[in-house]
Write an enzyme that holds these catalytic residues in place. Structure first.
Site, PDB file in Angstrom:
ATOM      1  CG  HIS A 262      43.994  41.093  46.855  1.00  0.00           C
ATOM      2  ND1 HIS A 262      44.643  40.437  45.844  1.00  0.00           N
ATOM      3  CD2 HIS A 262      43.556  40.126  47.694  1.00  0.00           C
ATOM      4  CE1 HIS A 262      44.605  39.139  46.058  1.00  0.00           C
ATOM      5  NE2 HIS A 262      43.944  38.919  47.183  1.00  0.00           N
TER       6      HIS A 262
ATOM      7  CG  HIS B  47      43.861  33.626  45.491  1.00  0.00           C
ATOM      8  ND1 HIS B  47      44.275  34.639  44.660  1.00  0.00           N
ATOM      9  CD2 HIS B  47      43.566  34.212  46.678  1.00  0.00           C
ATOM     10  CE1 HIS B  47      44.238  35.784  45.322  1.00  0.00           C
ATOM     11  NE2 HIS B  47      43.823  35.550  46.554  1.00  0.00           N
TER      12      HIS B  47
ATOM     13  CG  ASP C  97      46.070  36.022  49.389  1.00  0.00           C
ATOM     14  OD1 ASP C  97      45.523  36.826  48.623  1.00  0.00           O
ATOM     15  OD2 ASP C  97      45.434  35.173  50.054  1.00  0.00           O
TER      16      ASP C  97
ATOM     17  CG  ASP D 169      40.846  37.234  47.454  1.00  0.00           C
ATOM     18  OD1 ASP D 169      39.666  37.091  47.847  1.00  0.00           O
ATOM     19  OD2 ASP D 169      41.819  37.175  48.219  1.00  0.00           O
TER      20      ASP D 169
END
Length: 1011
Positions: free
Chosen positions: A428, A62, A64, A186
């Site tokens: 996000h 993951h 970001d 997430d």
């Protein structure tokens, strides 16, 4: 010794020759040398075993797109002291590891990083990547530019960033890179509109990790963690989506993270001679976990997410250990388990093949709470200036794209970068305001840079549209990005200039233009040379004193732009009247002028400083009041959840009540031919302007908040409250990402019996464009339209409250490690924004609803002002430039609009049309309509129209989605509706639009030729 351990030890004591064969052959199911290459998609999925528990190991990272570090710091591996992460090394490492064993799989999500990696690779490296994608070993999941937030993003921007991510993937890898699954692991809560969008993109399922802790507990207990999400009551089956809640967030089981970042995990050691030997205990522990997880799901398939944030810097560590885990689970005689590398799409296919029935869900997953005192509702408002800037960016991006199409320009590099910047903003941890301060500044830098490049594209296009004859030095059309603080150098420092108002909507638009100017009288001429009515209004003192504002403008020039054409513009010639200096009025507060009035409303200020608005409508003679208040932010040590602080993510007021900003206020009134205003000051840090425009059925609240004082060491969360005597029975409506409305009820969740310890934050919801209440007895309605996402609720009967700004002194301990204490120009952040308030009645709702929808959409795609300083006369300008232009042959029906118009590939354009009324919402507008695309664009010939799925990456006729069955025995075909009445008759291309439908087309067109 357990049976499992005995079996493992017996297996390991087999002759060496057998062991060697096992090692060379790899794990069970490995492709033999002469086997044909697997294909991508579902055809590349491992075979499940109907008699065993199938353990789908999904290797993933993951990554970001900015959070604790900037996008570039994450990609290149900078600032390792903040976080050990380097995405370029992750992708490199995974590509290398996948080549060692054809059974290995990996999923990747963030196209922003994948593309950044791709453009720096050699041709040899690119071919390796293509091969991995084509064989289904590297599967693209999600596929958007970033993993977007779902609370504060607008559906327009969500669709855009998926479309652009898909475009990069399609152009680079072809159909094998077409995503089938939404992977929203997430984001901090999940919207119904996101599910609807995923279904319309053609996805077969969606996976996410975060949902309310009480909701998750119940779903795991009742085996309802997988269900059919009904994404739209208007679209029906076309918006239904299989949805799966991940069991262990998105992490590997405890003790099975094999990354260099996981310092508490022991590797799997299968050397019998080693004192570190642990294979038997590891397998035993893993299978116990698998069996436990399986008790919470309905099929004999479970998905295990083998990864975490920025994992796989050295992918070999993961795969070496997972290879062993898979091998020893599968090769133990008598095992009831079948472990293999998999992907979310392969898991979805296996679950679908179980042919079970599924429960359904019709609401959403807001608000999200991770414990009784941690409601993730603060980020609905956090960093409000960044939220507004993103909204501006979307408006301007759409305008630039439209202008390039209208001037027959191809896709340009600057436009691509602008699209990508907006895709980053949807992340996000970007638009949410949940990033570190230096990262927020970098997001603003990225967006500002690309908006300035967009300005150059727009200026060039407007020159091409407007020029009547060749000019040596054609005009430049400037944007004013600081109009929000009443600042524009081009209108302030020039005595003569041309204002060009571009209308990106699908209807002629009558609106008001406000321009900061010096204290003079001005003349404004429209495109025909007619002088139009103007008004000069002083800029409020609080605005003049905003930190960082350096403009010399002391007043605003105001005029009405009537009927600016759809997808068109009109220009106005503005000149300062010579020798006519105007002194800004001080306002009027005489006894006979204590109110401002319009056709629909009367506004005054009461003795407590509250704004009193009286509706003058015959069917709705109601009164409401507006006031400012604040919550004290909780400051705790975060060691246990009862001590949780209010922070960037979390809204946790210290008390369940608000405090008043001021008990009184001062104000001045200004009246003119166009607008009447009250300039109200409540304190040194809160003020506002209340406006009533002639003929407009709304009241505008132009609020200014900040710097929020913290000298008392108390963090504050500022709200505005609209209070009426409507009886809404603890129910209210909020929009879902700017689209369909959802009913909310205080202290209630539709799918479980909630226990709330946080009565305020536990009832806060994300408002993207609109919040409404309705009187249960009289059918009267009250709505507030907003210019950026904010948190809001209706905590008391007849009230709406919206959070405007937050300044807090403690971190909430969810990773940012900084308090939400924003500064700008050396002082606390100042925020300025607008609310539009409308009273209505359901018995006469059609026109009120239409106005609200148009106002709401203009928060995402608003008319844009361009300024051109000039020295020539009106006559000379009009001789050289066309001052009015129309992009459409005729206006679209009032319930349909162009959502997207942009350059595409090979001279084609991407056209997206939207029916924006819900089913049964309006007698007049919730009806199907036909659009002739052949006769849509002025000056163009349409040669062909071909429909795609929502994301523009698959022809609609090629779409095939998995079928599901509800527990009610209703079969969910989960396909885009095929009930559309289409025709190509008499040289027309007619497309049929039902309520809430968005349809996407690739259109081949060319400029008309004149003979």
């Amino acid at each position: 010794m357990s049976r499992l351990v005995s079996a493992v030890r017996a297996h390991l004591l087999l002759p060496v020759l057998v062991v060697v064969v096992i090692v060379v052959g790899g794990s069970l199911g490995a492709r033999l040398p002469n086997d044909p290459l697997p294909t991508c998609g579902y055809d590349s999925c491992p075979k499940s075993d109907l008699k065993k528990l199938n353990i789908h190991l999904v290797p993933h990272t993951h990554d970001d797109v900015g959070w604790l570090k900037t996008v570039d710091q994450y990609y290149f591996g900078g600032r390792m002291n903040i976080q050990v992460a380097g995405v370029q090394y992750i992708i490199d490492s995974v590509v290398d590891a996948l080549q060692h064993d054809p059974t290995r799989k990996f999923i990747y999500v963030e196209t922003a990083y994948l593309w950044k990696w791709w453009v720096h690779q050699s041709e040899e490296r690119k071919e390796i990547m293509k091969k991995l994608v084509n064989e289904g070993r590297l599967e693209i999941i999600g596929g958007a530019w970033s993993m977007n937030d779902e609370a504060v993003t607008h559906y327009h921007s969500i669709i855009d960033q998926f479309t652009w991510g898909f475009r990069r993937l399609n152009d680079t890898f072809g159909s094998c890179a077409r995503p089938k699954i939404g992977w929203q692991i997430d984001p901090f809560g999940h919207s119904r509109e996101q599910a609807s969008i995923f279904a319309q993109l053609g996805f077969d399922g969606m996976f996410f990790a975060r949902l309310d802790y009480q909701d998750k507990s119940k779903r795991l207990q009742t085996k309802t963690g997988e269900f059919i999400w009904k994404g739209s009551p208007s679209l029906g089956n076309a918006a239904n989506l299989f949805t799966s809640v991940l069991y262990n967030f998105y992490s590997a089981p405890a003790g099975f993270c094999f990354d260099i970042l996981c310092q508490d995990t022991e590797p799997i050691v299968d050397d019998l001679d080693s004192p570190e030997y642990n294979i038997a205990s590891k397998v035993d522990k893993f299978l116990k976990y698998a069996k436990l997880q399986a008790t919470s799901y309905k099929t004999n398939n479970i998905i295990l997410t083998m990864g975490e944030d920025f994992n796989y810097l050295y992918a070999g560590m993961w795969y070496t250990n997972m290879d062993k885990l898979i091998r020893y689970i599968n090769e133990i005689n008598g095992t009831n388990f079948n472990a293999f590398y998999s992907t979310p799409s392969c898991y979805t296919k296996a679950v679908n093949e179980a042919n079970l029935t599924w429960s359904s869900k019709t609401d959403d997953f807001f608000p999200y709470a991770s414990d009784p005192h941690s409601f993730w509702t603060g980020y609905f408002t956090s960093r409000p200036t960044l939220k507004f800037f993103e909204r501006m960016g979307n408006s301007f991006l759409q305008i630039v794209k439209q202008l390039l199409v209208l001037t027959n320009q191809p896709d340009l590099d600057e436009l691509e970068l602008f699209r990508e910047a907006m895709g980053i903003m949807q992340h996000h941890d970007a638009i949410t305001g949940t990033e570190k301060q230096h990262v927020a500044a970098d997001y603003a830098r990225i967006l500002h840079y690309n908006m300035k490049n967009g300005e150059k594209l727009a200026s060039k296009a407007l020159r091409k549209l407007s020029l009547k004859k060749d000019i040596v030095e054609p005009a430049t059309f400037h944007s004013c990005l600081l109009l929000n603080i009443s600042s524009c150098e081009h209108t302030t420092h020039n005595t003569t200039f041309v204002v060009t108002l571009y209308n990106p909507t699908s209807q002629p638009l009558t609106t008001y233009v406000r321009l900061p100017v010096q204290d003079h009288f001005y003349q404004v001429l429209d495109h025909s040379g007619k002088e139009i009515v103007t008004q000069i209004v002083p800029i409020p003192t609080a605005v003049l004193n905003i930190p960082g504002r350096s403009s010399e403008a002391k007043a605003e020039l105001l005029f009405q732009a009537v009927a600016t054409p759809a997808l068109g513009y009109q220009s106005f010639y503005v000149s300062q009247k010579p020798n006519e200096l105007k002194k800004v009025e001080n306002g009027t507060t005489t006894p006979d002028e204590q109110t401002i009035d319009g056709e629909f409303y009367k506004v005054s200020i009461d003795s407590e400083g509250k704004v009193v608005v009286k509706s003058l409508k015959k069917d709705n003679e109601k009164v409401f009041k507006q006031s400012f208040h604040y919550y004290e932010g909780m400051q705790g040590n975060n060691r246990v959840y009862i001590n949780r602080s209010s922070g960037a993510y979390i809204f946790r007021p210290k008390y369940n009540y608000t405090k008043n900003v001021s008990e009184t206020s001062t104000y001045k009134i200004y009246k003119g031919a166009i607008v009447e205003e009250i300039h109200q000051v409540l304190s040194s840090w809160i003020s506002q302007v209340i406006r009533i425009y002639k003929g407009k059925d709304y009241v505008e609240f132009d609020w200014l908040v900040g710097p929020i004082p913290i000298e008392d060491n108390i963090g504050k969360e500022i709200i505005t409250k609209y209070s009426s005597n409507l009886n809404n029975n603890a129910e209210f409506l909020t929009d879902s990402n700017g689209r369909e409305m959802l009913k909310r009820k205080l202290n209630y969740r539709p799918t479980w019996n909630i226990t709330l310890q946080e009565k305020v934050s536990g009832n806060y919801y994300p408002i993207t464009t609109k919040i409404s209440i309705q009187d249960a007895n009289t059918n009267e309605t009250f709505s507030v339209l907003i210019d950026r996402a904010q948190g809001g609720s209706s905590l008391n009967n007849g009230e709406i409250e919206l959070m405007l700004h937050r300044r807090l002194l403690s971190d909430d301990a969810f990773g940012v490690s900084e308090p939400l204490n924003e500064f700008a120009f050396g002082e606390g952040l100042v925020v300025r924004g607008q609310h539009y308030v409308v009273n209505g009645n359901l018995q006469n709702a059609d026109e009120t609803l239409l106005q609200e929808k148009e106002l709401a959409f203009q928060s995402a795609v608003s008319p844009w002002v361009f300024i051109t300083p000039v020295s020539q006369s009106f006559e000379k300008w009009n001789e050289c430039y066309k001052m009015r232009s129309e992009g459409l042959v005729k206006s679209l029906p009032r319930n349909v609009r162009i959502l997207t118009l942009e350059p595409w590939k090979d001279g084609e354009v991407l056209l997206r049309l939207e029916h924006f009324f819900e089913k049964n919402e309006s007698k007049q507008y919730s009806v199907s309509v036909d659009i002739d695309i052949k006769e849509l664009f002025r000056g163009f010939v349409v040669h062909s129209v071909r429909e795609t799925t929502l994301g523009g990456n698959q022809w609609i006729e090629d779409l095939q989605r998995l079928k599901w069955q509800l527990e009610s025995n209703e079969v969910i075909k989960a396909e885009v509706s095929s009930e559309k009445s289409e025709s190509t008759i008499n040289d027309k291309i007619i497309k049929h639009f039902k309520p809430m439908e968005i349809r996407t087309f690739v259109v081949k067109l060319s400029l008309e030729t004149t003979t």
